[in-house]
Write a protein that holds these residues in place. Structure first.
Motif, PDB file in Angstrom:
ATOM      1  N   SER A  13       0.796  -1.233   0.000  1.00 34.72           N
ATOM      2  CA  SER A  13       0.000   0.000   0.000  1.00 34.72           C
ATOM      3  C   SER A  13       0.825   1.277   0.000  1.00 34.72           C
ATOM      4  N   ARG A  14       1.993   1.271   0.600  1.00 33.72           N
ATOM      5  CA  ARG A  14       2.790   2.489   0.647  1.00 33.72           C
ATOM      6  C   ARG A  14       4.254   2.162   0.906  1.00 33.72           C
ATOM      7  N   THR A  37      -5.720  -2.124   4.159  1.00 32.16           N
ATOM      8  CA  THR A  37      -6.493  -0.905   3.942  1.00 32.16           C
ATOM      9  C   THR A  37      -6.759  -0.662   2.461  1.00 32.16           C
ATOM     10  N   SER A  39      -9.255   1.907  -0.443  1.00 26.30           N
ATOM     11  CA  SER A  39      -9.861   3.228  -0.561  1.00 26.30           C
ATOM     12  C   SER A  39     -10.469   3.388  -1.946  1.00 26.30           C
ATOM     13  N   ASN A  52       4.103   7.779   1.449  1.00 28.10           N
ATOM     14  CA  ASN A  52       4.301   7.385   2.844  1.00 28.10           C
ATOM     15  C   ASN A  52       3.155   7.819   3.748  1.00 28.10           C
ATOM     16  N   SER A  53       2.058   8.280   3.133  1.00 26.12           N
ATOM     17  CA  SER A  53       0.917   8.757   3.907  1.00 26.12           C
ATOM     18  C   SER A  53      -0.202   7.720   3.933  1.00 26.12           C
ATOM     19  N   SER A  54      -1.179   7.943   4.799  1.00 26.83           N
ATOM     20  CA  SER A  54      -2.317   7.037   4.892  1.00 26.83           C
ATOM     21  C   SER A  54      -3.210   7.099   3.660  1.00 26.83           C
ATOM     22  N   GLN A  55      -3.055   8.131   2.832  1.00 27.30           N
ATOM     23  CA  GLN A  55      -3.827   8.218   1.587  1.00 27.30           C
ATOM     24  C   GLN A  55      -3.362   7.208   0.549  1.00 27.30           C
ATOM     25  N   THR A  57      -2.908   3.711  -0.675  1.00 24.23           N
ATOM     26  CA  THR A  57      -3.454   2.375  -0.428  1.00 24.23           C
ATOM     27  C   THR A  57      -3.194   1.510  -1.654  1.00 24.23           C
ATOM     28  N   ALA A 211       6.930   4.986   5.519  1.00 26.74           N
ATOM     29  CA  ALA A 211       5.964   5.460   6.502  1.00 26.74           C
ATOM     30  C   ALA A 211       6.532   5.305   7.915  1.00 26.74           C
ATOM     31  N   HIS A 215       7.253   8.521  10.635  1.00 26.51           N
ATOM     32  CA  HIS A 215       6.347   8.605  11.784  1.00 26.51           C
ATOM     33  C   HIS A 215       7.013   9.293  12.976  1.00 26.51           C
TER      34      HIS A 215
END
Length: 313
Positions: A13-14, A37, A39, A52-55, A57, A211, A215
């Motif tokens: 995902s990332r 995850t 989206s 590297n963000s949660s956006q 996927t 990611a 963090h």
């Protein structure tokens, strides 16, 4: 059936997983992207998102690859659930017609002492790290058998050495367990004459921008980036491992840098530095211990529990 080599990337995902997926697709692989995850990628703006963000996927990575002209599909999988892993493998074969490569990049991290690692956290790491890998291998082997035992498995796990245990014992127990699986499965392949199968372990020699490294970092202080490399070094090393002869990589526990240097002749790694001109600090030992012993091939009478159990029935 896809005319391309087909790779299932679990943990795509990332970060590193996304980069591996993008670069395999660019190298003419069809890739099935799997992670927990998902989206609606069509609603992400601007696109593509920060990798590297949660956006980021599996769906945004799928869109990114498709828009670049590659072959990709995505499937949700929680590696704590063996049924979901089985579904991801079946979906790969349904969509692309076959399975040639598995890359297991999923991982849970908690770095602390035994005293400060709760049992709940320990169990989570074992579920996602060695248990998830074991379930993936078990589910995939019948498909490799149907294909005539031709395929590759690449596992993100470390070479085995004592310093790795320090300050993160619970995490190390799972990750080293994954490396033991690589070594043992490689021996199974060799013993059974499955000489076109190979399982290989890879680990970063230098910290990679991901990611995890982003963090909890101070948004205004980027000095830590001088010790980071781009994730392209990892995907370059994996591609090189997939191209290498089976006998070279089967059972190998190696780092990205060492494989590229020793097996591919790379000597200049400057292009991988996040900060141009910096020389990132190596976090792995310069040399790893050998695991072989003098009586390596002298097993004596080897027990097979399946045969013992069958005899009792």
């Amino acid at each position: 059936m896809s005319s391309k080599q087909v790779a299932l990337i679990i943990g795509a995902s990332r970060g590193i997983g996304r980069q591996v997926a993008v670069d395999l697709a660019r190298d003419n692989y069809a890739v099935m992207l799997a992670a927990k995850t998902t989206s609606d990628a069509s609603k992400v703006t601007p696109f593509p998102p920060d990798p590297n963000s949660s956006q980021s996927t599996v769906n945004t990575v799928e869109r990114e690859i498709l828009e670049a002209g590659g072959s990709a599909a995505a499937v949700a999988v929680d590696v704590r659930d063996a049924a979901q892993i089985q579904h991801a493998i079946e979906e790969t074969v349904r969509v692309f017609g076959k399975l040639d490569v598995i890359i297991y990049n999923s991982g849970a991290i908690w770095w602390s002492s035994v005293e400060k690692t709760p049992l709940k956290r320990f169990k989570l790491m074992q579920q996602i790290n060695p248990e998830g890998l074991y379930a993936t291998v078990q589910a995939a082997l019948p498909y490799f058998e149907k294909a005539g035992w031709k395929g590759r498995i690449v596992v993100v796990s470390p070479p085995i050495y004592s310093r790795f245990f320090r300050g993160k014992t619970a995490y190390a127990m799972g990750k080293v367990g994954m490396s033991v699986l690589v070594k043992g499965l490689a021996m199974d392949f060799q013993r059974e004459g499955r000489n076109e199968m190979a399982v290989t372990s890879i680990w970063p020699a230098v910290a990679i921008e991901s990611a995890a490294t982003e963090h909890n970092k101070d948004a205004d202080d980027k000095s830590y980036k001088k010790d980071l490399r781009k994730p392209t070094i990892f995907s370059d090393a994996i591609l090189a491992m997939l191209r290498a002869p089976h006998k070279v990589v089967n059972g190998l526990l190696d780092t990205d840098e060492d494989f590229l240097r020793e097996k591919c002749g790379v000597s200049d790694f400057s292009k991988y530095s996040v900060i141009p001109g910096s020389e990132p600090r190596r976090i792995m030992p310069a040399k790893f211990p050998t695991l072989e012993v003098a009586e390596q091939d002298d097993e004596g009478q080897r027990m097979d529990s399946t045969k013992v159990r069958a005899a009792k029935i």
